[in-house]
Design a protein around this motif. Structure first.
Motif, PDB file in Angstrom:
ATOM      1  N   SER A 466      22.044  25.056  34.684  1.00 11.14           N
ATOM      2  CA  SER A 466      23.625  25.762  35.422  1.00 11.14           C
ATOM      3  C   SER A 466      22.328  26.452  36.489  1.00 11.14           C
ATOM      4  CB  SER A 466      24.425  25.734  35.008  1.00 11.14           C
ATOM      5  OG  SER A 466      24.474  27.173  33.939  1.00 11.14           O
ATOM      6  N   ALA A 467      23.161  27.097  37.420  1.00 13.96           N
ATOM      7  CA  ALA A 467      22.751  27.988  38.566  1.00 13.96           C
ATOM      8  C   ALA A 467      22.765  29.432  38.012  1.00 13.96           C
ATOM      9  CB  ALA A 467      23.544  27.769  39.853  1.00 13.96           C
ATOM     10  N   GLU A 468      24.107  29.854  36.888  1.00 15.45           N
ATOM     11  CA  GLU A 468      24.027  30.979  35.916  1.00 15.45           C
ATOM     12  C   GLU A 468      22.986  31.129  35.745  1.00 15.45           C
ATOM     13  OE1 GLU A 468      27.225  30.028  37.766  1.00 15.45           O
ATOM     14  OE2 GLU A 468      26.281  29.130  36.834  1.00 15.45           O
ATOM     15  N   GLU A 469      22.890  30.138  34.544  1.00 14.36           N
ATOM     16  CA  GLU A 469      21.035  30.326  33.598  1.00 14.36           C
ATOM     17  C   GLU A 469      19.670  29.841  34.518  1.00 14.36           C
ATOM     18  OE1 GLU A 469      22.695  27.216  29.934  1.00 14.36           O
ATOM     19  OE2 GLU A 469      21.882  26.251  31.645  1.00 14.36           O
ATOM     20  N   LEU A 470      19.474  29.846  35.124  1.00 15.66           N
ATOM     21  CA  LEU A 470      18.313  30.008  36.168  1.00 15.66           C
ATOM     22  C   LEU A 470      18.092  31.280  37.354  1.00 15.66           C
ATOM     23  CD1 LEU A 470      18.704  26.368  38.066  1.00 15.66           C
ATOM     24  CD2 LEU A 470      16.731  26.873  36.216  1.00 15.66           C
ATOM     25  N   TYR A 471      19.053  32.172  37.751  1.00 15.68           N
ATOM     26  CA  TYR A 471      19.231  32.882  38.897  1.00 15.68           C
ATOM     27  C   TYR A 471      19.892  34.305  38.458  1.00 15.68           C
ATOM     28  CZ  TYR A 471      17.912  28.734  41.511  1.00 15.68           C
ATOM     29  OH  TYR A 471      17.335  28.024  41.871  1.00 15.68           O
TER      30      TYR A 471
END
Length: 683
Positions: A466-471
């Motif tokens: 997910s975006a949160e896990e990446l950024y």
């Protein structure tokens, strides 16, 4: 079924043996109910035909189970717990998995809120307006996403009518109140129409104060900031014909709830490599896990607003070779402010849409199946003090196929799904990401004897990060963490095998499941350092294994009384001696007695949640607890209107209990003794 309780194993075995004693006379008396159709199963199967276990709450059972949040409503079901974040936010945890691994649907369309991002964000689904809640575990959820490794929760409502009432109108109204939070709540829903047009309106209003906890808590008798005020309304209209329907609905939800355990003492904390530096604080406490409360009245709170449009339609025999066309689409404009004092500290926004089109084809060489397309978009941003994730736009597209074949007493099932994901990030230093994944499952159900079935499923599924896990990069005060994303994350691969034995009719019924889920490159928040309970977390990937059992057995003792044993256990650990995963639910084992006499029905339930000491680094053990719950219903009429009066008493012994799955377990224990009374009328 085999679980690992701390104490009651001999008692449980004795009860199970007693329940399975010969009962041929009772078998004739026990009612054999038809299997409930599971709307979320791609093939609209009955619950007894599923290759993996499914939970369906409806009718009186749903009325007894309903709480203010979806997580607490489902938390008593085998294999399901909740993320428990005070009174306003609670998401289901299935088989030890939560967040983006559990999809929440509104009649087949994804609920677009911010609850997958953080446990302090509420699920924008209202249990008091639900007609049925379905939980599909493991690979049964494949049609809704390879990332739904834990499962799918589908909330069925009436906001879009599927038929015109025969008498022109119908509906229900309900009021309830409880003691622990001095909650007052009311709900109504009404459907009317004539000819080919049907209208629907519904609403709920809730006002709950700070709830009381069990006796002996050092923090006092109430959890500061644990109030919850909710206001939800919906209007819908449908055109209904002889071959199907097409409808539109608008839903508005407003909520305000406190954030217990929120503390700004660690605002200055920041990482130095793999270590935390917290201003003038000296030293580190690598084992402590404690939450710090604000003084009463200064607890931050969430002010939430969600506006959602739903389109639903079904058409039978749409074209030669196809039996049904099904459409589900939704657009959501979600926003919530986290407010401290009189100022907005952080604003979270999520504008998203989800559209899904399915077509069921007639049998072809003996195979009946569904082919479908799904597309979604999520435009997410966080602005303010705790904007720890850069604004992102996530687009997902998928094609899927689910097929079944029946041969004598066998039913075979195969599923295939391919997904494409593109994430665009609004940052000069972060890179956009594109990924794709393919998921496949094979299952079989064998009805090897009258009233018995054995089901098994094997699957290999991909979940994209997910975006949160990446950024993620910044302080997250609600969970007392500093989160670091990882742009090097790849897709995780779940290799799951599930085995379920059922007896679905007669005086004795049961369902027992065992599963093993080996996840390659499992994505998790790895704690690198800790300072007085404030943790430095970086998203990482390692192989992990989830192994567990869950089930229940019920015996009809006589025409009036029945008794059950139920339990669940999950063990989750990293490969190669990497230790345990954090916040995994403890084992649970319980007994339940139910009674039905004329217009009365009731349930008495006792269960033990064990101590959880299989913990991750920087995590503390959580003591076990006992829970005693009672409930009773009385069905009558007020004039000619059917009515139901109900009362339930949860945690009757006022036990002080902590949820190991909660980030704020010590700041917000579970609710103490709580008596709920209510009345529901249908017309």
């Amino acid at each position: 079924m085999s679980v690992r309780p701390q104490q009651p194993t001999p008692l449980a075995l004795a009860i199970m043996l007693a329940f399975t004693a010969p009962a041929s006379a009772l078998a004739q008396q026990a009612a054999t109910l038809p299997a409930v159709t599971v709307s979320a199963s791609a093939l609209a199967l009955g619950s007894d035909d599923m290759s993996t276990p499914v939970t369906v709450l409806e009718g009186e059972e749903l009325v007894r189970a309903r709480e203010a949040t979806l997580g607490e409503t489902l938390a008593g079901q085998p294999g399901i717990t909740s993320s428990h974040f005070g009174a306003g936010a609670s998401r289901p945890i299935i088989r030890g998995m939560d967040g983006p691994r559990v999809k929440v649907l509104s009649d087949g369309a994804e609920v677009q809120d911010a609850s997958t991002i953080s446990p302090d964000h509420a699920v924008a689904a209202e249990p008091m307006l639900s007609e049925q809640i379905e939980v599909l575990r493991g690979p049964s959820a494949l049609a809704y996403g390879g990332g739904a490794v834990g499962g799918v929760v589908n909330v069925i409502d009436k906001k879009i009518p599927t038929r015109v009432p025969a008498k022109g109108f119908e509906g229900s109204a309900e009021v309830r109140a409880n003691s622990a939070a001095r909650e007052k709540a009311g709900a109504f829903e009404v459907t009317g129409g004539s000819g080919n047009i049907a209208f629907h309106a519904e609403g709920v209003k809730r006002d709950a104060k700070e709830y009381k906890v069990g006796s002996g808590w050092e923090g006092g008798s109430n959890v500061a900031g644990s109030y919850n005020k909710t206001d939800t309304s919906s209007v819908g209209v449908s055109w209904v014909g002889s071959r199907g329907f097409l409808g539109l609905a608008f839903t508005s939800q407003h909520a305000q709830y406190g954030l217990p355990g929120h503390n700004h003492e660690f605002e200055s904390c920041h990482p130095h490599g793999a270590h935390l530096h917290c201003g003038g604080h000296e030293g580190h406490d690598h084992g402590a896990e404690e939450e710090h409360d604000h003084e009463h009245g200064s607890v931050p709170f969430v002010k939430l607003k969600s506006e959602r449009w739903d389109v639903r339609g079904e058409l039978r025999d749409p074209m030669p070779g196809f039996a049904k066309l099904r459409l589900r689409a939704a657009f959501t404009d979600y926003k919530h402010d986290e407010i401290e004092g009189a100022e907005i500290a952080t604003t979270f926004k999520n504008k998203g849409h989800d559209a899904r089109l399915e077509m069921e084809h007639h049998p072809l060489f003996g195979w009946r199946g569904v082919v479908g397309l799904q597309t979604s978009k999520r435009d997410f941003s966080a602005l303010g003090e705790e904007a720890y994730v850069a604004p992102t736009v996530t687009k997902k597209h998928a094609a899927f196929l689910v097929e079944e074949y029946k041969l004598d007493q066998w039913r075979f099932e195969a599923g295939l799904r391919h997904e494409w994901q593109d994430i665009t990030v609004d940052s000069a230093t972060l890179q956009d990401r594109s990924a794709k994944g393919t998921s496949v499952s094979l299952g079989a159900v064998w009805k090897f004897a009258p009233q018995y079935s054995l089901g098994s499923t094997i699957s290999r599924t991909h979940r994209l990060p997910s975006a949160e896990e990446l950024y993620a990069h910044g302080v997250h005060m609600a969970t007392a963490t500093y989160e670091l994303g990882n742009q090097n994350l790849g897709k995780e691969t779940s290799n799951n095998i599930d085995l379920t034995l059922r007896k679905y009719a007669g005086a004795t019924t049961f369902s027992a499941s065992a599963y093993r889920n080996k996840v390659d490159n499992y994505i998790f928040g790895s704690t690198l350092d800790s300072h007085e309970g404030f943790q430095l977390i970086q998203y990482a990937q390692r192989d992990a294994t989830f192994t567990g059992v869950e089930g229940q057995v019920r015996q009809q003792l006589n025409p009036m009384f029945g008794a059950s044993v139920f339990g669940d256990y999950v063990r989750a650990k990293l490969a190669d001696g990497g230790g345990n995963l954090p916040r995994i639910p403890a084992q649970r084992l319980g007994v339940k007695f139910d009674a039905n006499w004329q217009a009365w029905s009731g349930v008495a339930e006792f269960y033990r949640v064990g101590k959880q000491d299989k913990i991750a680094a920087f995590e503390t053990a959580t003591p076990g607890y006992n829970m005693l719950n009672l409930s009773a219903n009385y069905d009558t009429r007020i004039g000619t209107t059917p009515a139901q009066f109900y009362v339930k008493a949860n945690n009757l012994t006022n036990e002080l209990a902590y949820s190991h799955t909660s980030f704020i377990k010590n700041a917000a224990p579970l609710t103490g003794r709580n008596v709920t009374v209510g009345m529901r009328v249908t017309f």
